[in-house]
Scaffold this motif. Structure first.
Motif, PDB file in Angstrom:
ATOM      1  N   UNK A 184     -23.987  25.802  23.483  1.00 24.14           N
ATOM      2  CA  UNK A 184     -24.130  25.178  22.165  1.00 24.14           C
ATOM      3  C   UNK A 184     -25.259  25.812  21.361  1.00 24.14           C
ATOM      4  N   UNK A 185     -26.360  26.119  22.028  1.00 28.57           N
ATOM      5  CA  UNK A 185     -27.518  26.691  21.335  1.00 28.57           C
ATOM      6  C   UNK A 185     -27.191  28.051  20.713  1.00 28.57           C
ATOM      7  N   UNK A 186     -26.497  28.901  21.463  1.00 34.75           N
ATOM      8  CA  UNK A 186     -26.154  30.236  20.953  1.00 34.75           C
ATOM      9  C   UNK A 186     -24.830  30.248  20.193  1.00 34.75           C
ATOM     10  N   UNK A 224     -15.985  40.719  34.886  1.00 28.23           N
ATOM     11  CA  UNK A 224     -16.320  41.282  33.587  1.00 28.23           C
ATOM     12  C   UNK A 224     -16.533  40.142  32.585  1.00 28.23           C
ATOM     13  N   UNK A 225     -17.590  39.361  32.775  1.00 26.47           N
ATOM     14  CA  UNK A 225     -17.846  38.213  31.922  1.00 26.47           C
ATOM     15  C   UNK A 225     -18.534  38.660  30.629  1.00 26.47           C
ATOM     16  N   UNK A 226     -18.212  37.968  29.540  1.00 28.53           N
ATOM     17  CA  UNK A 226     -18.764  38.351  28.241  1.00 28.53           C
ATOM     18  C   UNK A 226     -18.969  37.103  27.389  1.00 28.53           C
ATOM     19  N   UNK A 227     -20.101  37.045  26.685  1.00 28.31           N
ATOM     20  CA  UNK A 227     -20.339  35.935  25.748  1.00 28.31           C
ATOM     21  C   UNK A 227     -19.703  36.291  24.405  1.00 28.31           C
ATOM     22  N   UNK A 228     -18.963  35.337  23.856  1.00 25.53           N
ATOM     23  CA  UNK A 228     -18.279  35.537  22.574  1.00 25.53           C
ATOM     24  C   UNK A 228     -18.740  34.461  21.599  1.00 25.53           C
ATOM     25  N   UNK A 229     -19.128  34.900  20.418  1.00 23.30           N
ATOM     26  CA  UNK A 229     -19.597  33.954  19.393  1.00 23.30           C
ATOM     27  C   UNK A 229     -18.464  33.033  18.931  1.00 23.30           C
TER      28      UNK A 229
END
Length: 123
Positions: free
Chosen positions: A99-101, A118-123
């Protein structure tokens, strides 16, 4: 590798340069076997607005008969808006949300060389 192959195969006819094409073919074969290169998925076009509207309409109709109340149309729209594959969307878990990002952790994002982890953060 495909571009390199085009250059190597064009060397003799275009520039009169002798190149051993067999070495390239052998290297390409080994790299493919090792999973270092894979055939590309060529996308020739994008869906039109009319096609997307028709898909959403069909998915909404399917939602009415889904005994598990699966929100097919919402999954479809979310996948389009986030550029995520449907499989990536449906694997999301509540604890993947940051939630913060204002981002979500997409697990095992598709990559031709790395299938798992292959984990990735997505906006």
């Amino acid at each position: 590798m495909r571009f390199i192959g085009s250059v190597i195969k064009s060397a003799k006819p275009l520039f009169d340069i002798d190149v051993n094409v067999e070495n390239y073919l052998n290297a390409r074969y080994i790299m493919a076997k090792a999973g270092m290169i894979t055939p590309g998925k060529v996308r020739s076009r994008r869906s039109t607005r009319n096609e997307c509207d028709r898909l959403i309409e069909a998915l909404r109709a399917r939602e009415t008969t889904s005994y598990k109340s699966i929100p097919y149309s919402e999954i479809f729209m979310f996948s389009i808006l986030t550029c995520m594959r449907v499989g990536e969307v449906t694997r999301l878990k509540w604890n993947d949300i940051d939630v913060e990002q204002k981002a979500v952790l997409v697990r095992d994002r598709k990559d031709p060389r790395k299938k798992i982890g292959n984990h990735m953060k997505v906006a």
